[in-house]
Design a protein around this motif. Structure first.
Motif, short mmCIF file in Angstrom:
data_model
loop_
_atom_site.label_atom_id
_atom_site.label_comp_id
_atom_site.label_asym_id
_atom_site.label_seq_id
_atom_site.Cartn_x
_atom_site.Cartn_y
_atom_site.Cartn_z
N THR A 165 0.84 -1.21 0.00
CA THR A 165 0.00 0.00 0.00
C THR A 165 0.87 1.26 0.00
O THR A 165 0.54 2.24 -0.65
CB THR A 165 -0.92 0.02 1.24
OG1 THR A 165 -0.11 -0.16 2.41
CG2 THR A 165 -1.94 -1.10 1.17
N TYR A 204 1.06 4.17 -2.86
CA TYR A 204 0.83 5.58 -2.52
C TYR A 204 1.98 6.45 -3.01
O TYR A 204 1.78 7.41 -3.76
CB TYR A 204 0.68 5.69 -1.00
CG TYR A 204 0.44 7.09 -0.47
CD1 TYR A 204 -0.65 7.85 -0.90
CD2 TYR A 204 1.30 7.64 0.49
CE1 TYR A 204 -0.87 9.13 -0.39
CE2 TYR A 204 1.08 8.91 1.02
CZ TYR A 204 0.00 9.65 0.57
OH TYR A 204 -0.23 10.89 1.08
N THR A 245 8.01 4.70 9.91
CA THR A 245 6.95 4.82 10.91
C THR A 245 7.55 5.11 12.27
O THR A 245 6.85 5.41 13.22
CB THR A 245 6.15 3.51 11.03
OG1 THR A 245 7.07 2.46 11.27
CG2 THR A 245 5.36 3.24 9.78
N LYS A 251 6.42 8.90 8.78
CA LYS A 251 5.12 8.72 8.16
C LYS A 251 4.02 9.26 9.06
O LYS A 251 4.17 9.23 10.28
CB LYS A 251 4.85 7.23 7.91
CG LYS A 251 5.70 6.61 6.84
CD LYS A 251 5.38 5.11 6.72
CE LYS A 251 6.39 4.42 5.82
NZ LYS A 251 6.26 2.97 5.79
N PRO A 252 2.88 9.65 8.58
CA PRO A 252 2.57 9.71 7.15
C PRO A 252 3.11 11.00 6.52
O PRO A 252 3.17 12.02 7.18
CB PRO A 252 1.04 9.70 7.13
CG PRO A 252 0.65 10.35 8.43
CD PRO A 252 1.72 10.01 9.42
N ASN A 290 -0.28 4.80 12.35
CA ASN A 290 0.72 3.97 11.66
C ASN A 290 0.50 2.48 11.93
O ASN A 290 0.83 1.65 11.09
CB ASN A 290 2.14 4.38 12.07
CG ASN A 290 2.56 5.69 11.43
OD1 ASN A 290 1.88 6.18 10.53
ND2 ASN A 290 3.66 6.25 11.91
N THR A 293 -2.51 1.67 9.56
CA THR A 293 -2.13 1.53 8.14
C THR A 293 -1.31 0.26 7.92
O THR A 293 -1.47 -0.41 6.90
CB THR A 293 -1.34 2.76 7.65
OG1 THR A 293 -0.26 3.01 8.55
CG2 THR A 293 -2.21 3.99 7.56
N ASP A 327 -2.41 -2.78 5.43
CA ASP A 327 -1.53 -3.36 4.40
C ASP A 327 -1.46 -4.88 4.53
O ASP A 327 -1.47 -5.60 3.53
CB ASP A 327 -0.12 -2.77 4.53
CG ASP A 327 0.77 -3.24 3.40
OD1 ASP A 327 0.68 -2.69 2.30
OD2 ASP A 327 1.53 -4.21 3.62
N ASP A 346 -5.25 11.63 7.94
CA ASP A 346 -4.16 10.80 7.42
C ASP A 346 -4.37 10.57 5.92
O ASP A 346 -5.22 9.77 5.51
CB ASP A 346 -4.11 9.46 8.16
CG ASP A 346 -2.83 8.70 7.84
OD1 ASP A 346 -2.51 8.57 6.64
OD2 ASP A 346 -2.15 8.25 8.78
N PHE A 382 -2.53 9.12 3.67
CA PHE A 382 -2.13 7.80 3.17
C PHE A 382 -3.23 6.78 3.42
O PHE A 382 -3.59 5.98 2.55
CB PHE A 382 -0.82 7.38 3.83
CG PHE A 382 -0.49 5.93 3.65
CD1 PHE A 382 -0.40 5.37 2.39
CD2 PHE A 382 -0.27 5.11 4.75
CE1 PHE A 382 -0.09 4.03 2.23
CE2 PHE A 382 0.02 3.77 4.60
CZ PHE A 382 0.11 3.23 3.33
N LEU A 383 -3.81 6.84 4.63
CA LEU A 383 -4.86 5.90 4.98
C LEU A 383 -6.07 6.05 4.03
O LEU A 383 -6.61 5.07 3.52
CB LEU A 383 -5.29 6.17 6.43
CG LEU A 383 -5.76 4.99 7.26
CD1 LEU A 383 -5.70 5.32 8.73
CD2 LEU A 383 -7.17 4.59 6.88
N THR A 401 -5.18 4.70 0.58
CA THR A 401 -5.07 3.24 0.54
C THR A 401 -6.44 2.57 0.51
O THR A 401 -6.69 1.67 -0.30
CB THR A 401 -4.28 2.76 1.78
OG1 THR A 401 -2.97 3.29 1.70
CG2 THR A 401 -4.22 1.25 1.84
#
Lengths: 289, 126, 207
Positions: free
Chosen positions: B12, B16, B83, B104-105, C158, C161, C165, C189, C191-192, C195
């Protein structure tokens, strides 16, 4: 299709039980994607045994721990399709880059102590080690100045017997130049050709399980190992152990060739990848260890 | 075109970062762990590496060290994205040879801005 | 010169060097020569009494390839003692150690599951991120259940996520609400959000 214990198809539970046992004994894991293949081969084993059902056959295999029965199952379940000069570009790499590198690292032809050692594992019915022998004899300019030991090893005693006999049909030999066949093979009839005694006797064959750390200690100080198209069949832990055993079999700085579609990057970081014009090869590091 | 290698074991995250960088005009390839990245970098010269820290087989720090070592020997910029936000992590990244360490993020604009900055002179799309 | 048969190979049997005793191997695991340590660790496969020594080695071993060999041998035991002994290193500050240990635990389907209640509740969110990494590869029927729980309940984005994944390869249409709820829990977020949105068409398509 109905699935009875004698109808050639295993029940789900029997399949699980067998694959778990087989994995523990050999490090080879069959997923349900290989179900049809495994079912058929086990059916063959049962038919060739004095037992009538999977359960009685499996109980005998397990409880009596009969090595001849286990060997037969391994022979049935491991694929041995191969031919001369397969993935030949790796032999090109061996001749053009790897062997000159090995000789240099070992102090040059004049100062080298002990023979140059090459291992083909698994060697199956012998095409790979004999291919290596042919290419060295025909194309390596140092062959008259260096002692070369070629070893072949496989877990399967039947293919080893064939490797020792070294007689091959035209399909297996189709990539071998006619002149080489004339020079190094003898026609034995029915379109088959046997590798000459001189080469056969120079290749040492061994029965070996690559995951068996204790047994693999028989292999030491190899300069080059070909281990092609076998690690992909192993699960995580078995492939790691196999890689670690191969590391122990190599001389520091020695080279490891994997199959065309294989990469150490999903198995183990203990080798150093090296880029050659012909592709990536792995080296046992020469550093502190 | 500026070539970027996105290195992360999380599919994922690769998707991204790859999508964002492609949209910005970079030519992006992916690797799923440090060793894959090393092998990829041996075959193709990249202009930027975007590297995760926690990865199987070869973690991000070891990956960057190997990219910088004679095994690969690239001087291309490395952006580490992790992370982890423990004290000392950034130092560890810089010691390994990274040019920038981020936690991250990472939002879209910032990633593209940083990638563009690190490859300044090359720039994203022509 | 030329091709030569292995010397001393008149007899076809393998000449395997005699295996050192377990006592010797246990000493070699702590030798100053890393190659000796590596070989000893590999040779101690299936030796139960070696577990404490090997576990003690995991945290102090400085050579990655020796540590890999130690973990290869330990993971094959797949016992509660080994699992608990490895799990303490998930909190390590050393990336190589914590990822190597997570990889090993992911190959221990018999014993790693018992760690999950504690790992899912670990106060250090970095440990929970590593736990999602373990569950991604752990061949166990409950792996998906634990991942869904992390996605639904874990307070750190984190971790969520990471769990998403790990879940996606096994996810189906029934998991869509949990994924959407996670997006709603962490609206900031990017990225979340990306995704989950990217995964939805495939998931709903399999409904």
């Amino acid at each position: 299709m109905t699935s009875t214990s004698t109808g050639g198809a295993l029940s789900d539970a029997d399949f699980e039980r067998f694959t778990e046992y087989f994995y523990k004994r050999t490090g080879i894991h069959f997923t349900s994607a290989k179900r049809y293949f495994v079912d058929k081969r086990i059916d063959t084993c049962i038919r060739n045994s004095p037992y009538e059902t999977f359960l009685t056959w499996f109980a005998a295999l397990r409880m009596a721990d009969r090595t001849d029965m286990l060997q037969q199952v391994i022979n049935e379940l491991t694929v041995n399709e191969t031919y001369f000069l397969r993935e030949d570009y790796q032999f090109d790499a061996m001749l053009s880059t790897v062997l000159p590198g090995v000789l240099a690292a070992r102090g040059g032809v004049s100062r080298m102590v002990g023979p140059l050692k090459i291992l083909s594992l698994p060697c199956s019915t012998g095409e790979e080690p004999y291919s290596i022998a042919l290419r060295l004899l025909e194309e390596w300019d140092q062959i008259d100045h260096v002692d070369v030991e070629i070893h072949g090893a496989d877990i399967d005693s039947e293919v080893l017997a064939k490797a020792a006999h070294a007689s091959y049909g035209e399909r297996s030999l189709q990539r071998v130049p006619k002149a080489w066949v004339n020079k190094y093979f003898t026609s034995v009839g029915s379109g088959r050709y046997q590798v000459d005694e001189g080469i056969r006797s120079a290749v040492t064959l061994h029965k070996m399980n690559i995951c068996d750390t204790a047994a693999m200690k028989a292999f030491r100080d190899f300069d080059v190992i070909f281990c092609r198209n076998v690690l992909i069949y192993f699960d995580e832990l078995s492939s790691r152990r196999a890689a670690e055993n191969l590391y122990g079999a190599l001389r520091p700085g020695g080279y490891l060739f994997l199959g065309h579609s294989e990469s150490m990057s999903r198995i183990s970081p203990i080798f150093t990848p090296t880029r050659l014009p012909e592709g990536i090869v792995y080296q046992r590091p020469t550093g502190a260890t | 075109m500026t070539r970027v290698l996105v290195v992360d074991d999380a599919a994922t995250v690769r998707l991204y970062h790859t999508s964002l960088l492609r949209e910005a005009g970079f030519d992006v390839a992916e690797a799923a762990n440090g060793l894959e990245a090393v092998e990829a970098a041996m075959s193709t010269p990249y202009d930027l590496f975007v590297v995760d820290v926690n990865m199987p087989k070869m973690n991000g720090y070891a990956c960057v060290e190997t990219l910088r070592s004679e095994t690969v020997g690239t001087a291309a910029p490395v952006l580490m994205i992790s992370t982890e936000d423990r004290p000392g992590d950034a130092d560890r990244a810089y010691q390994a040879g990274a040019n920038l360490y981020m936690v991250k993020p990472v939002d879209a604009e910032r990633l593209v801005r940083v990638a563009t900055m690190l490859t300044a002179g090359k720039g994203p799309a022509a | 010169m030329g091709l030569v048969r292995k010397t001393a190979s008149t007899e076809p049997e393998e000449v395997v060097p005699p295996e050192p005793s377990v006592e010797t191997l246990l000493q070699q695991v702590q030798d100053t020569d890393p190659e000796l340590r590596r070989e000893a660790a590999l040779s101690l496969v299936e030796v139960a009494e070696a577990v404490p020594v090997l576990l003690a080695r995991v945290g102090v071993e400085t050579e990655a390839r020796v540590r890999d060999a130690v973990l290869t041998t330990l993971a094959a035991h797949d016992t509660a003692t080994v699992a608990a002994g490895l799990a303490v290193h998930l909190a390590s500050d050393e990336a190589g150690l914590r990822t190597a240990v997570a990889e090993a635990l992911a190959t221990m389907p018999r014993s790693a599951p018992d760690l999950m209640p504690d790992l899912l509740a670990a106060p250090d969110h970095d440990v929970r991120v590593m736990t999602a990494m373990i569950l991604a590869d752990l061949p166990h029927p409950d792996a998906k259940t634990w991942l869904l729980r992390m996605i639904a309940e874990d307070p750190h984005p984190n971790v969520v996520t990471g769990a998403i994944d790990a879940l996606l390869p096994a996810a189906d249409a029934g998991d869509v609400p949990v994924l959407q709820a996670a997006v709603a829990r962490f609206p900031d977020d990017p990225f979340l959000r990306f995704t989950v949105q990217a995964a939805l068409p495939r998931l709903t398509g399999t409904a």
